[in-house]
Enzyme design. Structure first.
Site, mmCIF file in Angstrom:
data_model
loop_
_atom_site.group_PDB
_atom_site.id
_atom_site.type_symbol
_atom_site.label_atom_id
_atom_site.label_comp_id
_atom_site.label_asym_id
_atom_site.label_seq_id
_atom_site.Cartn_x
_atom_site.Cartn_y
_atom_site.Cartn_z
ATOM 1 N N HIS A 205 0.803 -1.232 0.000
ATOM 2 C CA HIS A 205 0.000 0.000 0.000
ATOM 3 C C HIS A 205 0.831 1.276 0.000
ATOM 4 O O HIS A 205 0.289 2.365 -0.079
ATOM 5 C CB HIS A 205 -0.953 0.012 1.198
ATOM 6 C CG HIS A 205 -0.260 0.301 2.507
ATOM 7 N ND1 HIS A 205 0.444 -0.657 3.182
ATOM 8 C CD2 HIS A 205 -0.154 1.439 3.236
ATOM 9 C CE1 HIS A 205 0.955 -0.118 4.285
ATOM 10 N NE2 HIS A 205 0.615 1.143 4.334
HETATM 11 C C1 UD1 Z 1 -2.218 5.538 5.905
HETATM 12 C C2 UD1 Z 1 -0.921 5.980 6.568
HETATM 13 C C3 UD1 Z 1 0.127 4.865 6.452
HETATM 14 C C4 UD1 Z 1 -0.404 3.557 6.972
HETATM 15 C C5 UD1 Z 1 -1.683 3.232 6.227
HETATM 16 C C6 UD1 Z 1 -2.292 1.946 6.682
HETATM 17 C C7 UD1 Z 1 -0.403 8.369 6.431
HETATM 18 C C8 UD1 Z 1 0.478 9.361 5.790
HETATM 19 N N1 UD1 Z 1 -0.349 7.144 5.907
HETATM 20 O O1 UD1 Z 1 -1.962 5.397 4.514
HETATM 21 O O2 UD1 Z 1 1.247 5.227 7.215
HETATM 22 O O3 UD1 Z 1 0.558 2.541 6.773
HETATM 23 O O4 UD1 Z 1 -2.623 4.302 6.463
HETATM 24 O O5 UD1 Z 1 -3.430 1.653 5.946
HETATM 25 O O6 UD1 Z 1 -1.077 8.687 7.385
HETATM 26 N N2 UD1 Z 1 -9.339 4.959 1.717
HETATM 27 C C9 UD1 Z 1 -10.552 4.315 1.667
HETATM 28 N N3 UD1 Z 1 -11.130 3.967 2.853
HETATM 29 C C10 UD1 Z 1 -10.557 4.221 4.051
HETATM 30 C C11 UD1 Z 1 -9.320 4.897 4.072
HETATM 31 C C12 UD1 Z 1 -8.717 5.239 2.894
HETATM 32 O O7 UD1 Z 1 -11.098 4.060 0.614
HETATM 33 O O8 UD1 Z 1 -11.140 3.858 5.099
HETATM 34 C C13 UD1 Z 1 -8.670 5.307 0.439
HETATM 35 C C14 UD1 Z 1 -8.958 6.711 -0.020
HETATM 36 O O9 UD1 Z 1 -9.064 6.687 -1.390
HETATM 37 C C15 UD1 Z 1 -7.698 7.460 0.367
HETATM 38 C C16 UD1 Z 1 -6.618 6.395 0.252
HETATM 39 O O10 UD1 Z 1 -7.276 5.177 0.617
HETATM 40 O O11 UD1 Z 1 -7.452 8.559 -0.435
HETATM 41 C C17 UD1 Z 1 -5.437 6.623 1.139
HETATM 42 O O12 UD1 Z 1 -5.838 6.803 2.510
HETATM 43 P P1 UD1 Z 1 -4.912 7.662 3.517
HETATM 44 O O13 UD1 Z 1 -5.465 7.618 4.878
HETATM 45 O O14 UD1 Z 1 -4.656 9.022 2.926
HETATM 46 O O15 UD1 Z 1 -3.516 6.925 3.459
HETATM 47 P P2 UD1 Z 1 -3.146 5.373 3.451
HETATM 48 O O16 UD1 Z 1 -2.537 5.059 2.148
HETATM 49 O O17 UD1 Z 1 -4.254 4.513 3.936
#
Ligand code: UD1
Length: 363
Positions: A205
């Site tokens: 991821h």
């Molecule tokens: C975040 C953390 C990362 C951690 C990871 C675990 C930061 C900078 N990154 O990354 O350190 O290892 O979580 O998962 O804080 N999304 C969904 N549903 C959700 C959450 C996210 O669909 O419940 C999608 C959205 O499109 C979003 C993307 O995932 O834009 C990324 O989510 P985000 O929280 O920005 O970062 P992660 O890649 O999950």
């Protein structure tokens, strides 16, 4: 002592669960749980609360997904009134996600003591969003709890006063040890028609791996070989799923019959899957630590790790994203001469208890 505890994203939940449980033995502590809402899908959030017995958050800031700047700003804007209303003595943050630094900044600006659990880890790669979050959070924290000696050494090198640093061990391993027996009852192997010790588990991821088509392509080249050898079980993170919708990557992945894409799994099913796997391939930080305790070979598909103990004495190897290197390391890890990993110091299931005792002694 009123302590506001912060969670936001999936890896935070297994770290906060044992700390919330440990407060129960101390009536002098009044804990408040705040969920920023950084992760909000049922499978990325609520499921973990249910399975790990984390109390319902007292407050959910509901920030959701956005660019890093907007997400952090939204968390700060919505968390500040919470601190002003609740007047906590302490704000406790865990890990290295955007919620960690955003809430930490709000706390110190309002003069509240800040405690960081999982302090001092360094990949020395500032292009990783988590590395920036770690360095900044540590630099403003009043108490810093470390999982391994490298964390202590890094903090001292950065000029943090020694009396603020406590090597307590890895709180996420408290959760693993507490739930291992329960995970044994998971039916996930039957559901997926898998035999024990006869498959690989994959998670990916990191933006540097899954947002870059060339890097993702190199990893897929290696997976093409591995999935011919044994089934590769791949619970897909939402960020990765979005990228796999691109026609070129999606087509390749669908053509690999041994690569089996799943929705994100709950804690217990994933723990069962990892403990039964022949090998794990990942770019996660926490999984490097969990496989070390489970003694399952782990190949980390990154150029570095902020958790060096997992390589020095654990079951982890940092192999990068070069196709040939991944395949070679995969073959070597399956070799019978593979070194038996050891358990890092203080990863003993009693870490949350130590943290709470230090809070009471020091603050
Ligand atoms: C975040 C953390 C990362 C951690 C990871 C675990 C930061 C900078 N990154 O990354 O350190 O290892 O979580 O998962 O804080 N999304 C969904 N549903 C959700 C959450 C996210 O669909 O419940 C999608 C959205 O499109 C979003 C993307 O995932 O834009 C990324 O989510 P985000 O929280 O920005 O970062 P992660 O890649 O999950």
């Amino acid at each position: 002592m009123k302590v506001i505890n912060i969670v936001g994203a999936r890896p935070n939940f297994m770290k906060i669960a044992p700390i919330m449980a440990a407060y129960d033995g101390y009536p002098d502590i009044e804990p408040v749980l705040v969920h920023t809402g950084q992760h909000y899908d049922e499978r990325m959030s609520e499921l973990f609360f249910r399975q790990l017995g984390i109390p319902e958050p007292d407050i959910n800031l509901g920030v959701g997904s956005a660019s890093h700047a907007v997400q952090a700003a939204e968390i700060m804007k919505t968390f500040e009134p919470v601190v002003l209303e609740h007047k906590p003595d302490v704000v406790l943050v865990v890990g290295d996600v955007n919620s960690t630094i955003a809430c930490g900044l709000v706390a110190v600006k309002l003069g509240v003591e800040l405690v960081h659990v999982e302090a001092g880890l360094r990949s020395f790669d500032r292009s990783m969003p988590e590395e920036v979050n770690r360095v900044l959070t540590d630099s403003i924290s009043d108490l810093l709890f470390c999982t391994e000696q490298s964390g202590v050494d890094n903090l001292i090198r950065e000029g943090v006063a020694e009396e603020k640093i406590f090597l307590v061990g890895n709180v996420m391993i408290d959760t693993l040890l507490r739930n291992k027996a329960k995970a044994e009852d998971s039916d996930v192997l039957n559901q997926l028609n898998l035999n024990d010790n006869d498959f690989a588990v994959l998670t990916l991821h990191r933006p540097s791996n899954v947002d870059d088509v060339t890097v993702f392509g190199r990893i897929l080249d290696a997976l093409e070989v591995i999935q011919n050898d044994m089934p590769v079980i791949f619970p897909v993170h939402p960020r990765t799923r979005r990228n796999l919708n691109s026609p070129s990557l999606g087509k390749r992945v669908n053509a690999m019959m041994g690569l089996r894409l799943l929705n994100p799994l709950g804690y217990l099913d994933f723990l069962k899957l990892m403990s039964s796997a022949k090998i794990v391939l990942t770019d996660s930080g926490g999984i490097q630590e969990e496989t070390t305790i489970l003694k399952i070979p782990c190949l980390t598909l990154r150029e570095n790790t902020e958790r060096p103990i997992t390589v020095e004495i654990g079951s982890n190897q940092v192999v990068g994203t070069d196709t040939r290197r991944i395949i070679e390391a995969y073959k070597q890890a399956l070799d019978s001469s593979w070194r038996e990993p050891q358990v890092p110091c203080l990863w003993d299931g009693r870490v949350a208890e130590r943290i709470v005792k230090v809070l009471l002694d020091e603050l």
